[in-house]
Design an enzyme around this catalytic site. Structure first.
Site, short mmCIF file in Angstrom:
data_model
loop_
_atom_site.label_atom_id
_atom_site.label_comp_id
_atom_site.label_asym_id
_atom_site.label_seq_id
_atom_site.Cartn_x
_atom_site.Cartn_y
_atom_site.Cartn_z
CD GLU A 189 29.69 51.00 46.08
OE1 GLU A 189 29.14 50.09 46.70
OE2 GLU A 189 30.66 51.65 46.51
CD GLN A 195 30.59 41.74 46.22
OE1 GLN A 195 29.41 41.51 46.36
NE2 GLN A 195 31.04 42.98 46.22
NE ARG A 247 27.44 49.80 40.71
CZ ARG A 247 27.46 49.60 39.40
NH1 ARG A 247 26.46 48.95 38.83
NH2 ARG A 247 28.44 50.05 38.67
CB CYS A 248 24.57 51.16 49.59
SG CYS A 248 25.45 50.18 50.82
#
Lengths: 157, 789, 290
Positions: free
Chosen positions: B743, B223, B373-374
């Protein structure tokens, strides 16, 4: 270990290969026939990203041996588009934003195209049941359901 | 931004443009890392430890090397010769690439087999015999942090404990005083267990060293390709890898969610292998490796205290957290924030006093912590505040929605400086909650609940009003290994008026090829379909920190707008030249400059582009392009209110989600269709942790949840119909008022589910439940309350 | 993910298959749907030198009713069972259970023979055929023999089948009038094995009392468990709520579940009780009682 000569019809075309007994169908498709639209996502036969149609039935190609597909027809995502025309489910998936990263998409397309052959107007529950063997981490499934409903409408009115 | 400023042809902001990336994916023509085949390519398979802690007595590779096609087995001592057996982590700790003598977690890499074919590499890995001497394991972070616990990191000289770091924010003394002076203090221990992103594509790479050119190309699931390139240059510079001769290519990625940010040992071993052998080396991990050894998420033990006056006015918040980091701190956090953005834990409420502290502890588990996705630990922070708010509501006998309304930061208070130092840019929390309550008809639901309860039925309503914090981040506070967290856009317009735009971010399904094109379309009036977007190749893309923590729209999106505006300024000069007027005489509608009051005297953006190459004003530099590196002035603060309704089976404890309503506010929206898709996906990745997903270990270090057999990823049958709606509160500091949304739903979804289940059981004296809410957990509570079928 | 090497043989007939089994003995394994065997081989949890593929033997796929029995070929795919009007109309327990086996893709390949002959108590159909009082027909070098379902399961992954025998058919008695059957299964999510599951078959007499009750538990022990005490208790009784409650308790007590991630012993036991009661009520309603 002996190798086996197999003949498989892939997306309508006759293909041949000489394979080890243990070669998985998904690897026959991806590595021998170089059709990489079908993916590998797990090692316990849960995720369904490897889904293809074997004699018209959606199956997990990671849990079928290539030798078991001898004499059979295999349909992969690459074969959905015919003569430059997309299959109704392919158009529907774009129309309804039913894909994000795209990794589960070929499997979803194969499962849902087979569903719509069998069931011209599936209910929402039937759609969810039909795709319950295909995991998706991106879409939350709602748009996939909508896409199938849309495709059903387009295909069968 | 209520009205669309562009038409469907230009397709700028606000249009639900169909995605430009779809055509290849629906045809099965995506280009994922495992699709890549290079001539002479070899395959790598990793042998992994079955023990959580063991000494490696011997690695016997004889049988493996005898298998035809097995070329080499790479072990720790081999890498040690090149000083590559340990590497730095993104958080400034160190991590083994391959062990010399000791393994520290189940599934740790022990050695790697290189073979001519995938199947042979697997046979080779199976044939390696490793002789282990099991050693005592430390699996419990509460034991690991206790004084006198055996020291795990014997590689760190002078280390006398197992604390990776201690971090705190806020005023401890003032908060303690405020809590002591409160009428009521709600106290709750909240545990968020380990999770895994379980993206449908696992991690992997094809590392290809061209010895003739001395150039390394690595196709990898990352990413953050530029950050990886720089890290490789710094870590392996001593073996001759130089940054201009390292190319990282991030092809199509099958889901990231934070799990594809860290540099895993597998990548480094593959790079070492290709450099030494001189042939491309492919490494693709299988699912069990992915779940067991890759970056986990959560594992936070939080002790939360929320004080209030008896009328419900919140007074103070204190959270003490023990964070289980595994054997090393390999979490991908900005350097100044080792516990991420956890200090957003004051949430949507005016809390004048707050203090939070995090002690990160080593255990014999895989490293990681920031993924799934925090938003850099925002899932943990929001779960804590939203759960304890309900505990407080229950204690006060107040409706949870009412308690929230009473304590919201009001619209007039923005920008709002929180007690823990964040300046929230904008928000309208009451509007979002009111909207969600209207959609579910909250009053009617409460009535229905009362009636059902009288009949012995268990129905629950759960509310959550979260504030997110994304868009890392301003250079004064945000860096990763020293590299500031700006991001970039480079736009070039061709003579025929089409454009190419490249970015320092990297989509893994978020639709950047479409949304970035829409931004350019909005700013320049060039149809989005004429704008080609590229990301992920470090040889061509401008430097950026990548896509995670919902940062792309806030950073690269902003850069795109600002780069486009630079182009528009040049185009205006050219237009004035072409129209033989002064720039002050010109007005702009998307796509054309026209002379004020004379609409038929105009030049299109395409005409100015052509002129940039063919008919320039005297002295002007040819070409039409601009680059912008955007250093955000602040983070952005999306928010939302979610409400869910559950029905509990009193015989089995199963929780059925009847309705899930999500009202989100992410400021101005580029593509509503894509935003909804992000939210749906996030909600599914919220219901997963809430009801199904967990990775855990027994006392001996054996893992459960290490395969899809028992890591329960929700299917279409586990997910309800998501009901979504929006409010729009633009960010005042973002070039087009957007905030990022990727998120929000993973952050916002687990708390209302937990709150709903507790709500369903509150009349039985239940005040809390930890996720995942398994049927048995519920059943145990019912049993305690004497309820059974 | 990649199986160890093995030899593959496609059997064109049962005789050929039996011959291969006789030849390779414990080193051979039958391949039917492959939905249990192939995952095992891919994880290298078991290995066999020879796979004998019987999935192309068309004569093993059929569902037919004759002489008071429904005869199902062991090679019949789960999806065929799922769509069979005959099965749906006569065997509520199978109509309930088959859609809950794994997922639809697996059901397109998996066979009832594989589900039944694997000896895995986590599979659903073993308990079902016990509750239905079915017989299994095995064929070996010496010919055919018939084994009652409740004597087929010996231990975890161990059935009465000899190494050179193949399960060829299941014979389920056609239920008399006033019969009903049901399956209730609790699982953590779609595709998972049962936390607990109970199969019930009831036949009532003219007065509404229980003439026959077959009850069996899935995943409550190393083998599927026939709840004999519960069946005995029900015989002759009119199934009131009280009777059902007692019978469910007896059924649950017949199991000996072990604790794992799906649940504690206590929870699994209690769920067997709850599900037994639900299955009994459903079977009763289908039988026309209450």
């Amino acid at each position: 270990m002996a190798k086996h000569k197999i003949s498989v019809t892939v997306n309508g075309a006759a293909r041949e290969a000489e394979v080890e007994s243990r070669l998985l169908l998904v690897h026959l498709i991806r590595e021998v026939f170089r059709l990489t639209g079908t993916h590998v996502g797990c090692d316990t036969s849960h995720c369904g990203v490897c889904t293809v149609l074997l004699d018209g039935q959606p199956v997990k190609s990671c849990t079928v041996l290539a030798v078991q597909a001898d004499g059979c027809s295999v349909a992969t995502v690459e074969g959905l588009e015919q003569g430059g025309k997309l299959h109704a489910v392919q158009e529907a998936f774009t129309e309804k934003h039913a894909l994000q990263c795209g990794f589960c998409t070929p499997g979803m397309l194969m499962t849902t195209s087979a569903l719509l052959e069998r069931n011209k107007s599936p209910s929402e529950q039937q759609i969810r049941e039909a795709i319950s063997g295909n995991l998706c981490r991106c879409t939350g499934y709602l748009n996939i359901v909508k896409a199938v409903q849309y495709a059903a409408e387009k295909m069968h009115g | 931004m209520d009205k669309l400023r562009t038409d469907a042809k230009i397709c700028g902001m606000g249009h639900s443009m169909k995605r430009k990336e779809d055509p290849r994916f629906i045809r099965g023509k995506g280009n994922y890392v495992d699709d890549i085949q290079l001539p002479g390519m070899l395959y790598m398979d990793i042998v992994r430890s079955p023990y959580a802690h063991a000494r490696i007595k011997k690695i016997d590779t004889e049988a493996a090397l005898k298998i035809p096609g097995v070329l080499a087995v790479i072990d720790g001592p081999t890498l040690e010769k090149y000083k590559l057996h340990w590497m730095p982590t993104i958080s400034g700790d160190t991590q083994m690439v391959l062990p010399i003598d000791e393994v520290m977690y189940v599934a740790q890499e022990v050695c790697a087999v290189i073979a001519t074919e995938r199947y042979i590499a697997a046979d080779g890995a199976d044939a390696v015999e490793v002789d282990y001497e099991p050693l005592p394991v430390m699996m419990d972070p509460l034991k690991s942090i206790a004084p006198g616990a055996p020291v795990l990191r014997k590689d760190k000289k002078d280390k006398k404990d197992n604390i990776a770091f201690h971090w705190e924010a806020g005023d401890r003394a003032a908060t303690d005083r405020a809590l002591a002076a409160s009428d009521v203090v709600a106290e709750q221990h909240v545990y968020l267990p380990r999770l895994h992103v379980a993206s449908m594509e696992t991690c992997g790479c094809v590392a290809d060293f061209n010895s003739a050119e001395g150039k390394l190309t690595v196709y990898m699931t990352t990413q953050a390709p530029h950050a990886v390139r720089t890290v490789f240059a710094l870590v392996a510079g001593h073996v001759g890898l130089s940054e201009e001769r390292i190319r990282i290519v991030s092809p199509d990625i099958g889901g990231g969610f934070g799990g594809k940010v860290p540099v895993y040992p597998g990548y480094v071993i593959a790079v070492a292998a290709t450099v030494v052998i001189g042939k491309p080396v492919k490494w693709i991990e299988d699912r069990m490796e992915n779940l067991q050894a890759d970056s986990f998420a959560r594992d936070y033990h939080m002790k939360v205290s929320l004080g209030a006056q008896k009328d419900g006015t919140m007074t103070a918040l204190r959270i003490k957290t023990i964070a289980d980091h595994g054997y090393t701190n390999a979490s991908a956090n900005p350097m100044k924030y080792p516990a991420g953005l956890f200090s957003i834990c004051t949430g949507s409420y005016t809390l004048k006093n707050a203090f939070c502290e995090v002690d990160a502890v080593y255990t014999h588990k895989p490293p990681g912590g920031v993924a799934y996705r925090c938003s850099f630990r925002v899932t943990e922070a929001v779960h804590a505040i939203e759960r304890v708010t309900d505990v407080l509501a229950q204690k006060l006998g107040m409706d949870p929605a009412e308690l929230r309304m009473k304590n919201f930061i009001q619209p007039g208070q923005f920008p709002y400086k929180s007690a823990l130092g964040w300046e929230y840019d904008s928000g309208n929390y009451p509007a979002a909650l009111k909207k969600a309550m209207a959609i579910v008809d909250y009053e009617k639901l409460r009535k229905e609940q009362k009636e059902r309860r009288a009949r012995g039925e268990l129905m629950g309503i759960g509310v959550c009003s979260f504030t997110e914090i994304v868009g890392a981040g301003p250079s004064k506070d945000f860096d990763i290994l020293g590299i500031k967290m700006f991001d970039s856009a480079e736009i070039r317009v061709h003579p025929t008026g089409k454009a190419i735009a490249r970015f320092g971010t990297k989509s893994q399904g978020q639709g950047h090829e479409t949304t970035y094109a829409q931004i350019v379309a909005e700013e320049l009036g060039i149809p989005a379909s004429d704008v080609q977007v590229e990301e992920g190749d470090t040889d061509t893309a401008p430097y950026g920190l990548g896509t995670y923590a919902s940062r792309s729209t806030p950073t690269s999106g902003a850069a795109a707008a600002l780069a486009a505006r630079k182009i528009r300024a040049k185009a205006k000069t050219i237009a004035a030249h072409l129209l033989e007027c002064s720039e002050a005489d010109l007005d702009w509608v998307p796509g054309k400059f026209f002379i004020k009051g004379v609409p038929d005297k105009f030049k299109t953006i395409q005409e100015t582009a052509f002129a940039a190459y063919t008919n320039l004003p005297q002295g002007m530099e040819p070409g039409m392009e601009a680059t912008h590196y955007y250093d955000p002035p602040n983070l952005t603060f999306p928010f939302g209110s979610y409400i869910c309704v559950v029905d509990i089976d009193r015989g089995t404890g199963e929780v059925k989600v009847r309705r899930f309503v999500a009202v989100d506010d992410c400021g101005n929206i580029i593509n509503p269709m894509i935003v909804d898709g992000q939210i749906h996906g996030g909600l599914a990745q919220g219901i997963g942790p809430a009801l199904y997903e967990e990775i855990g270990y027994d006392e001996e270090g054996n893992v459960f949840g290490g395969s899809f057999l028992d890591y329960y990823v929700p299917t279409a049958l586990e997910c309800p119909n998501w009901e979504t709606d929006k409010t729009t509160t633009p960010s005042p500091h973002h070039p087009f008022g957007a905030k990022g949304v990727g998120e929000s739903a993973t952050v916002g979804a687990p708390p209302p589910l937990a709150n709903a289940v507790v709500d369903a059981l509150s009349h039985l004296g239940v005040t809390h439940i930890d996720i995942p809410i398994t049927p048995e957990k519920v059943w145990q509570l019912l049993k305690k309350a004497g309820v059974a079928e | 993910m990649i199986p160890a090497p093995f030899d593959y043989h496609r059997a064109g007939s049962l005789e050929e298959a039996i011959g291969l089994l006789s030849r390779y003995k414990a080193d051979a394994k039958l391949l039917s749907g492959g939905m249990s065997l192939l995952p095992t081989l891919k994880l290298r949890l078991g290995s066999f030198g020879h796979l004998v593929d019987i999935s192309r033997i068309a004569s093993l796929e059929y569902i037919k009713e004759e002489k008071g029995m429904v005869r199902i070929g062991a090679g019949t795919r789960q999806c065929t069972l799922e769509r069979s009007e005959l099965i749906r109309s006569k065997y509520g327990v199978l109509a309930d259970a088959v859609p809950l086996i794994a997922d639809p893709l697996v059901r397109n390949r998996g066979t009832i023979g594989g589900n039944v002959a694997n000896g895995d108590p986590a599979n659903d159909e073993p308990a079902i055929i016990i509750a239905l009082g079915a017989e299994l027909v095995a064929r070996g070098p010496k010919g055919e023999r018939s084994i009652p379902a409740n004597r087929f399961y010996k231990d975890l992954f161990v059935t009465d089948l000899k190494a050179d025998e193949i399960l060829v058919e299941l014979r389920i008695p056609v239920p008399p009038p006033r019969s009903g059957s049901a399956y209730r299964k609790l699982k953590r999510k779609t595709g998972d094995f049962a936390v607990a599951a109970v199969a019930v078959q009831l036949t009532l007499d003219a007065k509404g009392a229980v003439e026959r009750a077959g009850i069996a538990l899935t995943n409550a022990a190393p083998t599927p468990i026939e709840a004999v005490e519960a069946s005995k208790f029900l015989a002759g009784k009119t199934p009131s709520e009280d009777v059902i409650a007692k019978a469910s308790r007896l059924a649950a007590d017949a199991g000996a579940p072990s604790a794992d991630r799906r649940g504690s012993v206590e929870y699994k036991r209690e769920m067997a009780r709850v599900l037994a009661a639900r299955a009994l009520r459903a079977a009763l309603e289908r039988a026309g009682g209450k």
